[in-house]
Design a protein around this motif. Sequence first.
Motif, PDB file in Angstrom:
ATOM      1  N   VAL A  52       1.725   5.787   0.014  1.00 20.95           N
ATOM      2  CA  VAL A  52       1.245   4.618   0.745  1.00 20.95           C
ATOM      3  C   VAL A  52       2.155   3.406   0.586  1.00 20.95           C
ATOM      4  CG1 VAL A  52      -1.145   5.375   0.637  1.00 20.95           C
ATOM      5  CG2 VAL A  52      -0.263   3.885  -1.164  1.00 20.95           C
ATOM      6  N   THR A  53       2.985   3.375  -0.456  1.00 17.79           N
ATOM      7  CA  THR A  53       3.873   2.223  -0.647  1.00 17.79           C
ATOM      8  C   THR A  53       5.256   2.433  -0.044  1.00 17.79           C
ATOM      9  OG1 THR A  53       4.494   3.063  -2.849  1.00 17.79           O
ATOM     10  CG2 THR A  53       2.712   1.445  -2.731  1.00 17.79           C
ATOM     11  N   ALA A  54       5.624   3.677   0.196  1.00 18.97           N
ATOM     12  CA  ALA A  54       6.963   3.951   0.733  1.00 18.97           C
ATOM     13  C   ALA A  54       6.995   3.883   2.258  1.00 18.97           C
ATOM     14  CB  ALA A  54       7.452   5.320   0.262  1.00 18.97           C
ATOM     15  N   GLY A  55       5.887   4.159   2.906  1.00 14.42           N
ATOM     16  CA  GLY A  55       5.863   4.196   4.364  1.00 14.42           C
ATOM     17  C   GLY A  55       5.565   2.845   4.991  1.00 14.42           C
ATOM     18  N   LYS A  56       5.398   2.858   6.286  1.00 12.92           N
ATOM     19  CA  LYS A  56       5.078   1.647   7.032  1.00 12.92           C
ATOM     20  C   LYS A  56       3.637   1.242   6.751  1.00 12.92           C
ATOM     21  CE  LYS A  56       4.996  -0.146  11.764  1.00 12.92           C
ATOM     22  NZ  LYS A  56       5.180   0.199  13.199  1.00 12.92           N
ATOM     23  N   PRO A  57       3.384  -0.057   6.528  1.00  9.98           N
ATOM     24  CA  PRO A  57       2.005  -0.489   6.246  1.00  9.98           C
ATOM     25  C   PRO A  57       1.044  -0.087   7.362  1.00  9.98           C
ATOM     26  CG  PRO A  57       3.544  -2.251   5.757  1.00  9.98           C
ATOM     27  CD  PRO A  57       4.342  -1.176   6.420  1.00  9.98           C
ATOM     28  N   ALA A  77       0.388   2.924   8.357  1.00 12.78           N
ATOM     29  CA  ALA A  77       0.666   4.233   8.958  1.00 12.78           C
ATOM     30  C   ALA A  77      -0.186   5.325   8.311  1.00 12.78           C
ATOM     31  CB  ALA A  77       2.149   4.565   8.821  1.00 12.78           C
ATOM     32  N   ARG A  78      -0.413   5.228   7.031  1.00 15.55           N
ATOM     33  CA  ARG A  78      -1.267   6.187   6.312  1.00 15.55           C
ATOM     34  C   ARG A  78      -2.556   5.473   5.897  1.00 15.55           C
ATOM     35  NH1 ARG A  78       1.131  10.871   4.403  1.00 15.55           N
ATOM     36  NH2 ARG A  78       3.366  11.087   4.786  1.00 15.55           N
ATOM     37  N   TRP A  79      -3.300   4.996   6.882  1.00 14.31           N
ATOM     38  CA  TRP A  79      -4.469   4.181   6.600  1.00 14.31           C
ATOM     39  C   TRP A  79      -5.532   4.959   5.822  1.00 14.31           C
ATOM     40  CZ3 TRP A  79      -9.308   5.514   8.227  1.00 14.31           C
ATOM     41  CH2 TRP A  79      -9.410   6.485   9.233  1.00 14.31           C
ATOM     42  N   HIS A  80      -5.608   6.270   6.069  1.00 13.93           N
ATOM     43  CA  HIS A  80      -6.624   7.058   5.371  1.00 13.93           C
ATOM     44  C   HIS A  80      -6.302   7.159   3.886  1.00 13.93           C
ATOM     45  CE1 HIS A  80      -9.029  10.657   4.270  1.00 13.93           C
ATOM     46  NE2 HIS A  80      -9.879  10.136   5.124  1.00 13.93           N
ATOM     47  N   GLU A  81      -5.034   7.401   3.547  1.00 15.80           N
ATOM     48  CA  GLU A  81      -4.640   7.450   2.136  1.00 15.80           C
ATOM     49  C   GLU A  81      -4.754   6.075   1.483  1.00 15.80           C
ATOM     50  OE1 GLU A  81      -3.060   8.895   4.555  1.00 15.80           O
ATOM     51  OE2 GLU A  81      -2.651  10.993   4.014  1.00 15.80           O
ATOM     52  N   GLU A  82      -4.450   5.010   2.244  1.00 16.02           N
ATOM     53  CA  GLU A  82      -4.616   3.656   1.706  1.00 16.02           C
ATOM     54  C   GLU A  82      -6.067   3.398   1.311  1.00 16.02           C
ATOM     55  OE1 GLU A  82      -1.100   1.416   4.342  1.00 16.02           O
ATOM     56  OE2 GLU A  82      -3.223   1.151   4.821  1.00 16.02           O
ATOM     57  N   LEU A  83      -7.000   3.835   2.172  1.00 15.46           N
ATOM     58  CA  LEU A  83      -8.413   3.646   1.876  1.00 15.46           C
ATOM     59  C   LEU A  83      -8.841   4.470   0.665  1.00 15.46           C
ATOM     60  CD1 LEU A  83     -11.086   2.358   2.724  1.00 15.46           C
ATOM     61  CD2 LEU A  83     -11.482   4.335   4.217  1.00 15.46           C
ATOM     62  N   GLN A  84      -8.325   5.693   0.537  1.00 15.76           N
ATOM     63  CA  GLN A  84      -8.671   6.533  -0.597  1.00 15.76           C
ATOM     64  C   GLN A  84      -8.206   5.912  -1.916  1.00 15.76           C
ATOM     65  OE1 GLN A  84      -6.792  10.173   0.576  1.00 15.76           O
ATOM     66  NE2 GLN A  84      -8.621  10.971   1.606  1.00 15.76           N
ATOM     67  N   VAL A  85      -6.953   5.419  -1.935  1.00 11.75           N
ATOM     68  CA  VAL A  85      -6.429   4.776  -3.145  1.00 11.75           C
ATOM     69  C   VAL A  85      -7.244   3.536  -3.476  1.00 11.75           C
ATOM     70  CG1 VAL A  85      -4.435   3.552  -4.101  1.00 11.75           C
ATOM     71  CG2 VAL A  85      -4.098   5.691  -2.866  1.00 11.75           C
ATOM     72  N   ARG A  86      -7.584   2.763  -2.466  1.00 13.36           N
ATOM     73  CA  ARG A  86      -8.372   1.535  -2.668  1.00 13.36           C
ATOM     74  C   ARG A  86      -9.734   1.847  -3.290  1.00 13.36           C
ATOM     75  NH1 ARG A  86      -8.728  -3.557   0.550  1.00 13.36           N
ATOM     76  NH2 ARG A  86     -10.816  -4.447   0.318  1.00 13.36           N
ATOM     77  N   SER A 105       6.471  -2.546  -4.385  1.00 14.39           N
ATOM     78  CA  SER A 105       5.296  -1.676  -4.420  1.00 14.39           C
ATOM     79  C   SER A 105       4.092  -2.386  -5.024  1.00 14.39           C
ATOM     80  CB  SER A 105       5.613  -0.401  -5.202  1.00 14.39           C
ATOM     81  OG  SER A 105       6.654   0.333  -4.590  1.00 14.39           O
ATOM     82  N   GLN A 106       4.325  -3.229  -6.044  1.00 17.27           N
ATOM     83  CA  GLN A 106       3.216  -3.975  -6.635  1.00 17.27           C
ATOM     84  C   GLN A 106       2.558  -4.897  -5.609  1.00 17.27           C
ATOM     85  OE1 GLN A 106       3.738  -5.849 -10.485  1.00 17.27           O
ATOM     86  NE2 GLN A 106       5.382  -4.429 -11.026  1.00 17.27           N
ATOM     87  N   ALA A 107       3.382  -5.552  -4.788  1.00 21.20           N
ATOM     88  CA  ALA A 107       2.835  -6.436  -3.756  1.00 21.20           C
ATOM     89  C   ALA A 107       2.006  -5.646  -2.753  1.00 21.20           C
ATOM     90  CB  ALA A 107       3.980  -7.167  -3.051  1.00 21.20           C
ATOM     91  N   ARG A 108       2.501  -4.498  -2.333  1.00 18.67           N
ATOM     92  CA  ARG A 108       1.747  -3.678  -1.378  1.00 18.67           C
ATOM     93  C   ARG A 108       0.464  -3.140  -1.995  1.00 18.67           C
ATOM     94  NH1 ARG A 108       5.210  -0.041   2.809  1.00 18.67           N
ATOM     95  NH2 ARG A 108       6.674  -1.641   3.516  1.00 18.67           N
ATOM     96  N   LEU A 109       0.542  -2.752  -3.265  1.00 16.02           N
ATOM     97  CA  LEU A 109      -0.654  -2.231  -3.924  1.00 16.02           C
ATOM     98  C   LEU A 109      -1.728  -3.304  -4.055  1.00 16.02           C
ATOM     99  CD1 LEU A 109       0.863   0.031  -6.716  1.00 16.02           C
ATOM    100  CD2 LEU A 109      -0.489   0.754  -4.758  1.00 16.02           C
ATOM    101  N   LEU A 110      -1.326  -4.541  -4.335  1.00 12.74           N
ATOM    102  CA  LEU A 110      -2.306  -5.622  -4.392  1.00 12.74           C
ATOM    103  C   LEU A 110      -3.021  -5.784  -3.052  1.00 12.74           C
ATOM    104  CD1 LEU A 110      -0.605  -8.465  -6.484  1.00 12.74           C
ATOM    105  CD2 LEU A 110      -2.752  -7.296  -6.983  1.00 12.74           C
ATOM    106  N   PHE A 111      -2.262  -5.678  -1.969  1.00 10.19           N
ATOM    107  CA  PHE A 111      -2.884  -5.807  -0.647  1.00 10.19           C
ATOM    108  C   PHE A 111      -3.766  -4.600  -0.352  1.00 10.19           C
ATOM    109  CE2 PHE A 111      -3.386  -5.829   3.878  1.00 10.19           C
ATOM    110  CZ  PHE A 111      -3.410  -7.167   4.226  1.00 10.19           C
ATOM    111  N   ILE A 112      -3.306  -3.407  -0.710  1.00 14.16           N
ATOM    112  CA  ILE A 112      -4.117  -2.194  -0.473  1.00 14.16           C
ATOM    113  C   ILE A 112      -5.434  -2.272  -1.232  1.00 14.16           C
ATOM    114  CG2 ILE A 112      -4.207   0.286  -0.922  1.00 14.16           C
ATOM    115  CD1 ILE A 112      -1.197   0.366  -0.255  1.00 14.16           C
ATOM    116  N   LEU A 113      -5.392  -2.789  -2.445  1.00 13.83           N
ATOM    117  CA  LEU A 113      -6.601  -2.859  -3.262  1.00 13.83           C
ATOM    118  C   LEU A 113      -7.534  -3.984  -2.838  1.00 13.83           C
ATOM    119  CD1 LEU A 113      -5.174  -2.249  -6.856  1.00 13.83           C
ATOM    120  CD2 LEU A 113      -6.349  -0.617  -5.393  1.00 13.83           C
ATOM    121  N   TYR A 114      -6.962  -5.142  -2.482  1.00 10.84           N
ATOM    122  CA  TYR A 114      -7.796  -6.338  -2.318  1.00 10.84           C
ATOM    123  C   TYR A 114      -7.603  -7.058  -0.993  1.00 10.84           C
ATOM    124  CZ  TYR A 114      -8.557  -5.750  -7.319  1.00 10.84           C
ATOM    125  OH  TYR A 114      -8.894  -5.244  -8.541  1.00 10.84           O
TER     126      TYR A 114
END
Length: 443
Positions: free
Chosen positions: A197-202, A204-213, A245-254
């Motif tokens: 989820v951090t390597a691809g386009k924001p 693009a993998r919305w389902h995996e982003e939701l699962q990680v969140r 990746s930390q910046a993207r993960l913060l957005f994915i989580l919150y």
Amino acid sequence: MRKKSTTILRKRTPSGQLKGSPRRTQPPRRTVVTRSQGGLRGGMLSRLPREVFDMILDRMTVVEMGIFCMASKEINRYIMDYVSSQPWKNTMIIRNFHNSTTQENTSTIQHYRELSMLFKRCTLLLPTKERLRFVLNKFAEIPCFSVDQCLAPGCIGFSSYGSFLQNLISGWDELECHRVFNYLCDMTNLPKKVQLVTAGKPGARWHEELQVRLFCREVLLDTWSGQLDRQLWLTMFLTPWPIVSQARLLFILYGPLHPGGTLGWQDLVDRELPQYALVDLARAIYLLFGQLEFKDGTKNLLLAILEELIVVPQPWHVENIARLLVLCGNSVCYGILASKAINRRLQETTKIIVYIILVCEKDSFHMSWAVKLVEQICMVFSTDTEKHFFIQQLENTFSQVTREVFEHCAAGNDLSRETFLSLRILLDSSAHFHTKFLQMLLK
């Protein structure tokens, strides 16, 4: 003629017994059987058939079994074998996580809290790795506890798992928590998901982003009520990854989440978002940096993460940046703006300040806070000339932003009520700010 009686004098031994007299036998001493000696081995329970003892355990609740396992090592060992049996796991561990009523959901989560105390007590004497292996392997085959298997809406599997885990490791030290986190990562293959989820386009993998969140928040983060615990787990999750990746993960989580389950990546670019959409993200940033002293290392790390955050997927609308900084609190907001000012990024700094003033007017924050912020930033300059130049740049930015809003309305012939309202709020914010600013100078 009566014979004279003769008295025989007998010598006594050192112990006081007469020499030559028969030895008295001491009565047998009574022995006391301790609780640990009266367990399954040699006690009453050892004479019970295994099937009968299983029937006794079948009658016990999870709470009662957790207390009973502390009676002796033998009973503890027997209960560990009992809870490892497949029939018991099918009955007590595998539950329906797709309940429809709030009462059933609450009951399921409470059941997992009680299970955690049973496993915590029966594995008390084992090393940490063996405890984790014994406990968590029993939950590895439940689809609702896996990062990428359960697709049912409203599933409470992660919430139940999070309550179980939080209760299980409550009171463990930081080193043991790191071992728990590493074991969970290996068992769930979480790092691979994060990499995707951090390597691809924001988006693009919305389902995996939701699962990680959902997994990270409901299992690892949101179950902790204390800020220090949440900070520890969030730091453990972010630290292994690079800044981007930390910046993207913060957005994915919150970051803001749409009702359909997709993240609002593009919303922050296209339009101004309300306060509630950015509250969770601001709280996470404050959790990481808000209570730390802004030394060079901390300030640079925060600045680097925010610089990466506010340009994904494209540069954010400036009002969203300003609202996020206001919600992060004074220490974070000042640290970011002061760093930009020191590095001579005055145009960028003053534009964010103008929108901070606008946000204070829109969201009903005290304008004196914005005035105090400008005063603090002035103090980073060493000479009066630099301070005056900064104030002049701020006033020019006020005029520039006002012209941009007006020209945008005139160019598109957009004379709607919302447009006039935005322009009016901008002018009102300027007036209120300068009133407070002059009051501060006159004092």
